[in-house]
Design a protein around this motif. Structure first.
Motif, PDB file in Angstrom:
ATOM      1  N   LEU A   7      21.101 -16.892 -20.293  1.00  0.00           N
ATOM      2  CA  LEU A   7      19.472 -17.107 -19.913  1.00  0.00           C
ATOM      3  C   LEU A   7      19.053 -18.520 -20.357  1.00  0.00           C
ATOM      4  O   LEU A   7      18.435 -19.141 -19.930  1.00  0.00           O
ATOM      5  CB  LEU A   7      18.942 -15.948 -20.626  1.00  0.00           C
ATOM      6  N   VAL A 290      10.666 -18.208 -17.016  1.00  0.00           N
ATOM      7  CA  VAL A 290      12.069 -17.604 -17.085  1.00  0.00           C
ATOM      8  C   VAL A 290      11.744 -16.180 -17.860  1.00  0.00           C
ATOM      9  O   VAL A 290      12.237 -15.002 -17.160  1.00  0.00           O
ATOM     10  CB  VAL A 290      13.033 -18.078 -18.046  1.00  0.00           C
ATOM     11  N   VAL A 294      12.871 -12.388 -15.869  1.00  0.00           N
ATOM     12  CA  VAL A 294      13.243 -11.374 -16.863  1.00  0.00           C
ATOM     13  C   VAL A 294      12.554 -10.051 -16.539  1.00  0.00           C
ATOM     14  O   VAL A 294      13.033  -9.096 -16.244  1.00  0.00           O
ATOM     15  CB  VAL A 294      13.491 -11.640 -18.086  1.00  0.00           C
ATOM     16  N   ILE A 328      19.695 -14.707 -13.280  1.00  0.00           N
ATOM     17  CA  ILE A 328      19.060 -14.025 -14.285  1.00  0.00           C
ATOM     18  C   ILE A 328      19.044 -12.428 -14.303  1.00  0.00           C
ATOM     19  O   ILE A 328      19.657 -11.834 -15.130  1.00  0.00           O
ATOM     20  CB  ILE A 328      17.442 -14.239 -14.416  1.00  0.00           C
ATOM     21  N   LEU A 367      17.262 -11.262 -24.505  1.00  0.00           N
ATOM     22  CA  LEU A 367      17.057 -11.349 -22.966  1.00  0.00           C
ATOM     23  C   LEU A 367      15.320 -11.799 -22.852  1.00  0.00           C
ATOM     24  O   LEU A 367      15.080 -11.908 -21.569  1.00  0.00           O
ATOM     25  CB  LEU A 367      17.155 -10.096 -22.258  1.00  0.00           C
TER      26      LEU A 367
END
Length: 605
Positions: A7, A290, A294, A328, A367
């Motif tokens: 990540l 990001v 996720v 991802i 995460l």
């Protein structure tokens, strides 16, 4: 917990790729920020126009340079269930602003169309473009430069992405998004789906279908299945643009009202006039984007966001790609089963632990980027909570439950439904495409069958009704991309292809159009790029060509002689019928200038 190595690698890759455009963007918004209230830069004539309709005491407040003014951008209309609750919000926001020592004005309204109404209709060809129209409409409202922060009232498919693009275009202003919440649960989603398939087979009539649909979509609030609208709400919370716990509280409740007023007060608290200045353009950085990706993968969210997130990121100078989303997905487990990825709806998800539980699980597993800025303050950990109504009518927050209240709907990381998010990039001699496999059974994720080529979804429906589709095949639906006809969603294919798959046939779909939040149990390679109208290879496929859609290996190919396939002439398709009626003639310039799906299908440079 440190951030997962892959990540972090993807985040750093995005940051490096975006450095030039991001630096230029940050320089622009820094130049737009001021050291005093924005309206102080207006001439007396400008300002007089800006508060001419206000009451006398409000005029006096706005004439000074100390009280912050909150701009309201609203997508209210009373036809759409998700947006009807917004009718009362401006009054609530003005009341909250006065309590906080500020002011609020409705800066402007934006259009809000419902894909559920326009599915299969000519108006659907305006849907994707409505996102960029909404962004422009919101920009017009904010261009008066009367405001020190903005709140955005929007829920559904293209509305929230359009508002997010506008918020980032005015990235020197703090921005808080205020949801209206989902309608209460209607009939179970599996029951609704079953009736749709029976109708597709001709075993029930329109009256029975309409009754089932009406019991599903039955009151004010967002539709309860996990399509683009509810994926929007998840994204706004996990990216820090909602207040903690705000996304999935039903409309018309005391808690919903308290959250709305709290959001207005928070927007005023984070202007440049205080000590917690939080401009949206700095807040939404590579880490926040990001985190959104996720969340999309962890919940099995709408594939529309493989387009919208790229466009939103671009508005902040950030260059996100499909490969980033796919990489991802490889490390993010699927933690939610919400229709069409399961039988539950968003109310069941909320009851099982909701966003607070989800965010806590992802943070603890490394995460998510915890060290982000949000409208609530520093860090994402404060979002691992459940919002409740306090005894005094205010919002109180408690830690998210330690365990899911329904592990069939919402799972912990160790008990994830699958180890990956399920959004993958497919590549091959047909181009690049997106596939979502979170609702596709593992044994159906590879399809190799002869192609049947159609130029729109109605041609396939006609073939089905004529009994010509009782066989293994890969449906090629072409000339459905942004330049061809605005890239409408092809939801009407879902029940038909589902019926054929349930009959035991091997079925796949390949299209340069969209399926969005309805992407379900049939393997579908969508958003094929380049599209047929741009000379894409999907336009060269002929009936009988052997097509292999492999969601395991990530390939999408016609299994024929490469040289012979490449030398085939492209068909000439008359698209003039898509250029008129239902306002489509007004969108010719957008069709001509729209970018590719893998670049966000945007009309903005």
């Amino acid at each position: 917990m440190s951030v997962h190595r892959q990540l972090m690698a993807v985040t750093e890759r995005i940051r490096e790729r975006s450095k030039v455009s991001r630096d230029a963007y940050l320089e622009r918004i820094a130049g737009a920020a001021g050291g005093t209230v924005k309206r102080s830069t207006l001439s007396c004539g400008n300002l007089a126009h800006g508060f001419a309709a206000c009451a006398a005491h409000d005029k006096a407040a706005l004439a000074g340079n100390e009280i912050p003014n909150l701009g309201i951008i609203t997508a209210y209309n009373d036809m759409l269930s998700a947006h009807q609750p917004y009718q009362t919000y401006p009054a609530l926001i003005r009341e909250a602003a006065r309590e906080a020592g500020g002011m609020a004005q409705v800066a402007g309204g934006v259009p809000a169309m419902c894909d559920g109404i326009t599915q299969g209709q000519p108006g659907m060809e305006l849907s994707l473009f409505s996102r960029d129209v909404i962004a422009m409409a919101a920009a017009i409202g904010l261009s008066h430069d009367m405001f020190d922060a903005a709140v955005f009232l929007g829920i559904c498919d293209k509305i929230v992405p359009g508002l997010a693009i506008a918020a980032l275009s005015f990235g020197h202003l703090p921005a808080v998004f205020i949801p209206a919440g989902p309608m209460p649960s209607g009939i179970p989603n599996d029951e609704k789906s079953a009736v749709r398939q029976l109708y597709a087979e001709g075993r029930v009539g329109r009256a029975e279908l309409l009754e089932a649909e009406s019991k599903s979509y039955h009151s004010p609030g967002t539709c309860t299945f996990y399509g683009t609208a509810n994926s929007n709400q998840m994204l706004m919370e996990i990216m820090g643009l909602h207040l903690p716990g705000a996304s999935f509280v039903n409309p018309g409740t005391k808690l919903r009202e308290a959250l709305t007023k709290e959001a207005a007060k928070r927007a005023l608290a984070i202007t440049h006039l205080g000590n917690a200045y939080t401009p949206a353009g700095r807040m939404i950085d590579e880490r926040a984007i990001v985190n959104g990706v996720v969340g999309l993968n962890a919940t099995g969210g709408s594939t529309n966001h493989t387009i919208h997130l790229i466009a939103i990121a671009a508005a902040a100078g950030i260059r996100l790609t499909w490969q980033d989303i796919s990489d991802i997905s490889d490390i993010v487990p699927l933690l939610a089963r919400i229709y069409p990825n399961g039988m539950a709806d968003v109310n069941h998800f909320q009851a099982a632990g909701g966003m607070g539980f989800l965010i806590r699980e992802l943070l603890d597993a490394g995460l998510l980027h915890e060290d982000v800025q949000t409208v609530w303050g520093e860090g994402l950990r404060p979002y691992a909570v459940e919002a409740k109504l306090g005894a005094d009518g205010s919002v109180v927050r408690e830690p998210a439950p330690a365990k899911s209240f329904d592990e069939k709907v919402l799972a912990s990381v160790p008990k994830a439904f699958q180890p990956t998010g399920g959004i993958r990039v497919l590549s091959g001699n047909l181009g690049h495409a997106i596939i979502k496999v979170s609702a596709v059974k593992p044994e159906r994720r590879i399809v190799e069958a002869p192609a049947l080529v159609f130029d729109d979804q109605e041609e396939l429906q006609d073939a089905f009704r004529a009994g010509k589709l009782n066989r293994d095949f890969v449906a090629i639906i072409r000339f459905q991309g942004p330049k061809a006809n605005g890239m409408p969603e092809l939801h009407r294919l879902t029940p038909t292809l589902g019926v054929l798959q349930d009959r035991g046939y091997k079925i796949g779909l390949v299209t340069d159009g969209r399926m969005s939040g309805a992407s379900g149990k049939v393997p579908a390679a969508i958003h094929v790029t380049p599209e047929a109208s741009e000379g894409g290879a999907i336009g060269k496929v002929q009936d009988g060509d052997l097509v292999r859609l492999d969601a395991v290996a990530g390939t999408l190919e016609v299994l024929s002689d490469a040289e012979a396939f490449a030398s085939r002439p492209l068909p000439v398709k008359d698209l003039s019928g898509n250029g008129f009626g239902h306002g489509r003639e007004l969108f010719a310039a957008l069709r001509a200038n729209v970018g590719r799906a893998d670049a966000g299908a945007s009309v903005f440079a």
